[in-house]
Design a protein around this motif. Sequence first.
Motif, PDB file in Angstrom:
ATOM      1  N   UNK A 666     -26.388  98.508 -62.310  1.00 15.43           N
ATOM      2  CA  UNK A 666     -26.593  99.781 -61.810  1.00 15.43           C
ATOM      3  C   UNK A 666     -27.996 100.386 -62.307  1.00 15.43           C
ATOM      4  N   UNK A 667     -28.551 100.145 -63.491  1.00 18.04           N
ATOM      5  CA  UNK A 667     -29.657 100.535 -64.092  1.00 18.04           C
ATOM      6  C   UNK A 667     -30.870  99.915 -63.088  1.00 18.04           C
ATOM      7  N   UNK A 668     -30.861  98.854 -62.576  1.00 19.14           N
ATOM      8  CA  UNK A 668     -31.880  98.114 -61.944  1.00 19.14           C
ATOM      9  C   UNK A 668     -31.920  98.744 -60.532  1.00 19.14           C
ATOM     10  N   UNK A 669     -30.605  98.982 -60.047  1.00 14.30           N
ATOM     11  CA  UNK A 669     -30.395  99.431 -58.640  1.00 14.30           C
ATOM     12  C   UNK A 669     -31.047 100.919 -58.714  1.00 14.30           C
ATOM     13  N   UNK A 670     -30.625 101.743 -59.638  1.00 13.06           N
ATOM     14  CA  UNK A 670     -31.237 103.014 -59.837  1.00 13.06           C
ATOM     15  C   UNK A 670     -32.866 102.992 -60.009  1.00 13.06           C
ATOM     16  N   UNK A 671     -33.438 102.163 -60.876  1.00  8.53           N
ATOM     17  CA  UNK A 671     -34.865 102.121 -61.232  1.00  8.53           C
ATOM     18  C   UNK A 671     -35.538 101.649 -59.880  1.00  8.53           C
ATOM     19  N   UNK A 672     -34.936 100.740 -58.845  1.00 10.65           N
ATOM     20  CA  UNK A 672     -35.563 100.439 -57.684  1.00 10.65           C
ATOM     21  C   UNK A 672     -35.738 101.652 -56.791  1.00 10.65           C
ATOM     22  N   UNK A 673     -35.017 102.576 -56.979  1.00  7.22           N
ATOM     23  CA  UNK A 673     -35.258 103.800 -56.140  1.00  7.22           C
ATOM     24  C   UNK A 673     -36.198 104.800 -56.769  1.00  7.22           C
ATOM     25  N   UNK A 674     -35.669 105.025 -58.092  1.00  5.90           N
ATOM     26  CA  UNK A 674     -36.632 106.026 -58.966  1.00  5.90           C
ATOM     27  C   UNK A 674     -37.013 105.221 -60.080  1.00  5.90           C
ATOM     28  N   UNK A 675     -38.301 104.712 -59.864  1.00  2.00           N
ATOM     29  CA  UNK A 675     -38.839 103.703 -61.149  1.00  2.00           C
ATOM     30  C   UNK A 675     -39.008 104.860 -62.276  1.00  2.00           C
ATOM     31  N   UNK A 676     -39.121 104.549 -63.363  1.00  2.00           N
ATOM     32  CA  UNK A 676     -39.471 105.227 -64.648  1.00  2.00           C
ATOM     33  C   UNK A 676     -38.443 106.436 -64.888  1.00  2.00           C
ATOM     34  N   UNK A 677     -37.404 106.626 -64.445  1.00  2.00           N
ATOM     35  CA  UNK A 677     -36.533 107.572 -64.408  1.00  2.00           C
ATOM     36  C   UNK A 677     -35.322 106.968 -65.210  1.00  2.00           C
ATOM     37  N   UNK A 678     -35.091 107.631 -66.540  1.00  2.00           N
ATOM     38  CA  UNK A 678     -33.656 106.817 -67.122  1.00  2.00           C
ATOM     39  C   UNK A 678     -32.495 107.171 -66.422  1.00  2.00           C
ATOM     40  N   UNK A 679     -31.755 106.116 -66.581  1.00  2.00           N
ATOM     41  CA  UNK A 679     -30.462 105.857 -66.131  1.00  2.00           C
ATOM     42  C   UNK A 679     -29.429 106.579 -67.466  1.00  2.00           C
ATOM     43  N   UNK A 680     -29.292 107.718 -67.375  1.00  2.00           N
ATOM     44  CA  UNK A 680     -28.684 108.387 -68.497  1.00  2.00           C
ATOM     45  C   UNK A 680     -27.346 108.570 -68.282  1.00  2.00           C
ATOM     46  N   UNK A 681     -26.477 107.580 -68.624  1.00  3.24           N
ATOM     47  CA  UNK A 681     -25.008 107.641 -68.261  1.00  3.24           C
ATOM     48  C   UNK A 681     -24.080 107.771 -69.706  1.00  3.24           C
ATOM     49  N   UNK A 682     -22.959 108.135 -69.203  1.00  7.85           N
ATOM     50  CA  UNK A 682     -22.042 107.996 -70.404  1.00  7.85           C
ATOM     51  C   UNK A 682     -20.484 107.938 -69.570  1.00  7.85           C
ATOM     52  N   UNK A 683     -19.543 107.307 -70.583  1.00  8.93           N
ATOM     53  CA  UNK A 683     -18.300 107.086 -70.071  1.00  8.93           C
ATOM     54  C   UNK A 683     -17.514 108.448 -70.316  1.00  8.93           C
ATOM     55  N   UNK A 684     -16.940 109.036 -68.927  1.00  8.64           N
ATOM     56  CA  UNK A 684     -16.302 110.144 -69.251  1.00  8.64           C
ATOM     57  C   UNK A 684     -14.966 110.501 -70.314  1.00  8.64           C
ATOM     58  N   UNK A 685     -14.374 108.984 -70.353  1.00  2.00           N
ATOM     59  CA  UNK A 685     -13.028 109.149 -71.203  1.00  2.00           C
ATOM     60  C   UNK A 685     -13.405 109.290 -72.674  1.00  2.00           C
ATOM     61  N   UNK A 686     -14.875 108.746 -72.891  1.00  2.00           N
ATOM     62  CA  UNK A 686     -15.348 109.085 -74.076  1.00  2.00           C
ATOM     63  C   UNK A 686     -15.667 110.264 -74.394  1.00  2.00           C
ATOM     64  N   UNK A 687     -16.279 110.651 -73.493  1.00  2.00           N
ATOM     65  CA  UNK A 687     -16.649 112.179 -73.800  1.00  2.00           C
ATOM     66  C   UNK A 687     -15.692 113.270 -73.921  1.00  2.00           C
ATOM     67  N   UNK A 688     -14.614 112.886 -72.812  1.00  4.34           N
ATOM     68  CA  UNK A 688     -13.391 113.621 -72.979  1.00  4.34           C
ATOM     69  C   UNK A 688     -12.888 113.383 -74.642  1.00  4.34           C
TER      70      UNK A 688
END
Lengths: 824, 224
Positions: A666-688
């Motif tokens: 996913x990170x790679x796919x993300x950075x292909x479109x917007x290079x240099x912008x971090x893929x800042x993710x988290x799992x929702x159940x953990x946040x809950x």
Amino acid sequence: MLKNYLKIAWRTLLRQRIFSLINVLGLAIGLACFLLLASYVKFEQSYDSFQEDSDRIFRVSQHVRDFGNSAWAGGAVAPMLRKEFGEQLEEIVSLIQINTYLKSVDGINPEESFREDYFFYAEPGFENIAGLKVLQGSLKGAFDDPFSLVLTRSKAKHYFGDENPVGKVLLATGDIAFEVKAVVEDLPANTHMKFDFLSSVSTFKNLNNFPQNADFGSFWWPQTFTYVKVKEGQNAQAISDRIPEINGNYRDPAETKNYQYYLQPIQSIHLQSGFGGEWTAGVDQKTLWIFLSIGGFVLLLACINFINLATARAIRRMKEIGVRKVNGAKRGQLMAQFLAEAFLTNAFALVLGLILVGLAQPIFTSMLDLSFEVPLFSDSSLIGIVLAVWIISSLLAGVFPAFYLSGLRPDVILKNSQISGGKALLRKSLVVFQFALSSLLVFCAGVAYMQHTFLRTSDMGFDHQGLLTVKLGNAAKAQIEPLKSSLEQQSGVVSVNAISNAPGLEGGWNPSVAFRGVEIEEAFSIYVQYVDESYFENLGVEVIAGREFSLDFQDQGEVTEMMRGQFPKMENLGVVVNESAAAIIAQAGQETLGNAVRIYTDENGNLFSDYNGNIVGVVEDYHTQDLKTTIKPTVFLPVKNAAFDGSNILLIRTGNGFDEAQITQLKNAWNQIIPGIPFDYSFLDERIAQNYAQEARTGNLLGAFAILTLLISCLGLLGLSIFTAETKRKEIGIRKVLGASVQGIISQLSKEFIYPVILALLIAFPLGFYLMSQWLEQFATKVNISIGFFLATGMTSLVFAWLTVTWQSWKAATSNPVKSIKSE
Amino acid sequence: MIQLKEIDKYIESRFQRIFILKGINLTIQQGEFLTLMGPSGAGKSTLLNIIGMLDEDYDGEYFFGEKNIRKMKDKERSNLHKSEFGYIFQAYHLIDELTVYENIETPLLYRNVASSERKSIIADLLDRFNMVAKKDLFPAQLSGGQQQLVGIARAVAGRPSLLLADEPTGNLHSTQAKEIMEVFQELHKEGTTIIQATHARENADYGTRLINLLDGKIESDEQL
């Protein structure tokens, strides 16, 4: 003489090893518990007292009608205060919080961006509010010049290593360059003002095209934390009381009534929870009281044990007392001896207790997820408490033998080598008290634990497992469509939605909402969120009437006007509401589907947003916020509408067996479109789950102390049953000689202590039920206190007590009767 | 030395007084070695406790020398008790947590005897009773006879003028008993007044006077 007392005290300790161990260990544990809890409470209460003149520093908070307290004030508040109270206030400082990604081009990680949540634009004077200590560089102009930057020592280390960062540059999102002006010492842990970076408000004005020399005019924008320092000799309360009245000259009177500003002492900020938009999470004063009283009770139990056991043991020493008296001991001398002994034994307990504190501290602080030292030797009140415990419990433990036994006639003492238990009622009521308290704690801990489990596992009304949230910045929003479609094609991804608020966490924003033909009493009770098409389907929330947003319909509305050339007015939006919102409409006797909705914000009669549309669908209620909150009426608008893109996050639903490798994908796919912008993710159940961390902590802590109390109670019971078994040795011997069975003797001895424990349970249950029902009140979703809790608690206490007592009874019952009878 | 006049000791029960001692009149001269005999319950121990000032709950008059005990102030009585009396028990009543040396030291501590003097007194006693090698042992490590020797050493450590012994040989076998009685005889020869209560007639033979008690009254009183 004293040497002689101490010598015999030491030998008595050694001679009755188990007894002494129980005695000393019990008190040590109790003391350690108390010290840990008390220093934790002291730590929480010490927040924001380190700043210079912290009692003159206040935050401008606001009380919002129907909503409660809010930590933030609008940008117009500080200028208003400057104008009206300039004479009385020494400092008036506003801060604006943002989050951004930072990159150190000439630092140690030039390639990598890091997310920073504690980045503030601050006004000059903040250094005096927060008590900043400059380590490198200078604060001169740091809060005046645009694009200046002050950072903490730890962040300086993170970005620049050991090099001097002053004069170097950090790049924020959007390639905004900040020049480091100064490095300041990190604030201590006990402050609510957690910050990593400080820039100037003029930077904020510059970035937002706001005139440099103009004051903010809105009580809504920007949201600021505003602090004031009252001049010496000024009455803060009087100033605070006058603010609403003065505010009326600056603001629509109706609004003034709804939003009341007041001065909140900074030392109280951490101890008042439930403030909207709080800087850092506080702690409830009630929780602290609970912890402190648990600590106090554990200590009390341990002291009672100590006294109880010491008293019981003293009876065994009646012979010694008699002998000493016959040999010329005066009563005073005997008193001195017993008191010296009590003080000595107690001193061991104290030392052991302090050692235990040292050992348990890391476990304790990690349970609380905090780092603080127990100020054992520096805090005078803790030292005072330790000494007081030492003196009081020693005196009480020594008083009975010293005053009662020393007054007995020696010929009586010497004749009766077999002593009757004496004072059994008192001792049994102490057992009742101890077990009532420990059972109560076990019960409460059980309920708290189950409530936490319940919160974690109960149905939120949508499928919250397997969801990933990704933060969207401006760069990502500009490429949102390609991003979505690229991510959707990755293996393991089921669906991708762009939305404004994470489900189960954030309720949305609270503008004014009006439905046609419906009077709404509470002004802020309806939430608004932005979602995209197929969102509810992907979330697993059912559409119960109409439809959800779809590309097949024109839901995005049109902009009909730019109000004051700046703020869009929209018409013809498609609107989806949840059941609770639909219920409000239905209650007013209006048709839900097709009903007109107006969503607007205004200030002083000026509209800042005005969105109009019609309801196209109703979805079933689900928890948009955590389970502690009731489900609020919510209105959903299309995320991509005619005026703007309201998305803040991407919500990615993953399939089974999602793993790290796929995240990389996913990170790679993300950075292909917007290079240099971090893929800042988290799992929702953990946040809950994070949301319930406080409950988890409370539960764990309660559980740990419940076990300890139970342990201490059992130690006490053990001591008493040893004592009873000893005093009854002769009786048991005679009974056995006369043919009593082992079981018979065990049950006879055990009964004596099991009945008090049952009585204790009968006291603990109603009390525990009452207390925990009160505690559960704060949760919208709560566990049922069922019969199972009572059974489990009862069994725990009884089994512990039974094992303790039976062990000793068994020993007594199986011993050789010949030995016990022939003691003279 | 001691004069008892019309000593009564009784227990109030619900319907009547049960007398343990009734109308005891007794004069004891300095230097006597007196034996109290009688069956169980005759009142031997009670009388001994009264003489030893361990029991102050009785009717009648008790003169120690010229002084009426019952009219003394607490402090005076306590000082008299300390300086004039030594006690020996059937069950030895040593303090289990203290060594032989320390047990003997106890009364001296309560009499505020200086450290060096204590040492010499105890050394003399240990020597006299042949216990020098055992001075650091605890009571549990000694035989019954040895424990009673410690008991006696302790009783005489404070140099009392009157030694009270309640069944001193009751827990001992005959050889040990004999040894103890010989010690008593020796102490008596040195001038100590001794009053003992015993069941054993042969012990009385070491003494100078024998009193038989029966049901709380003096049955017979003979010089030996």
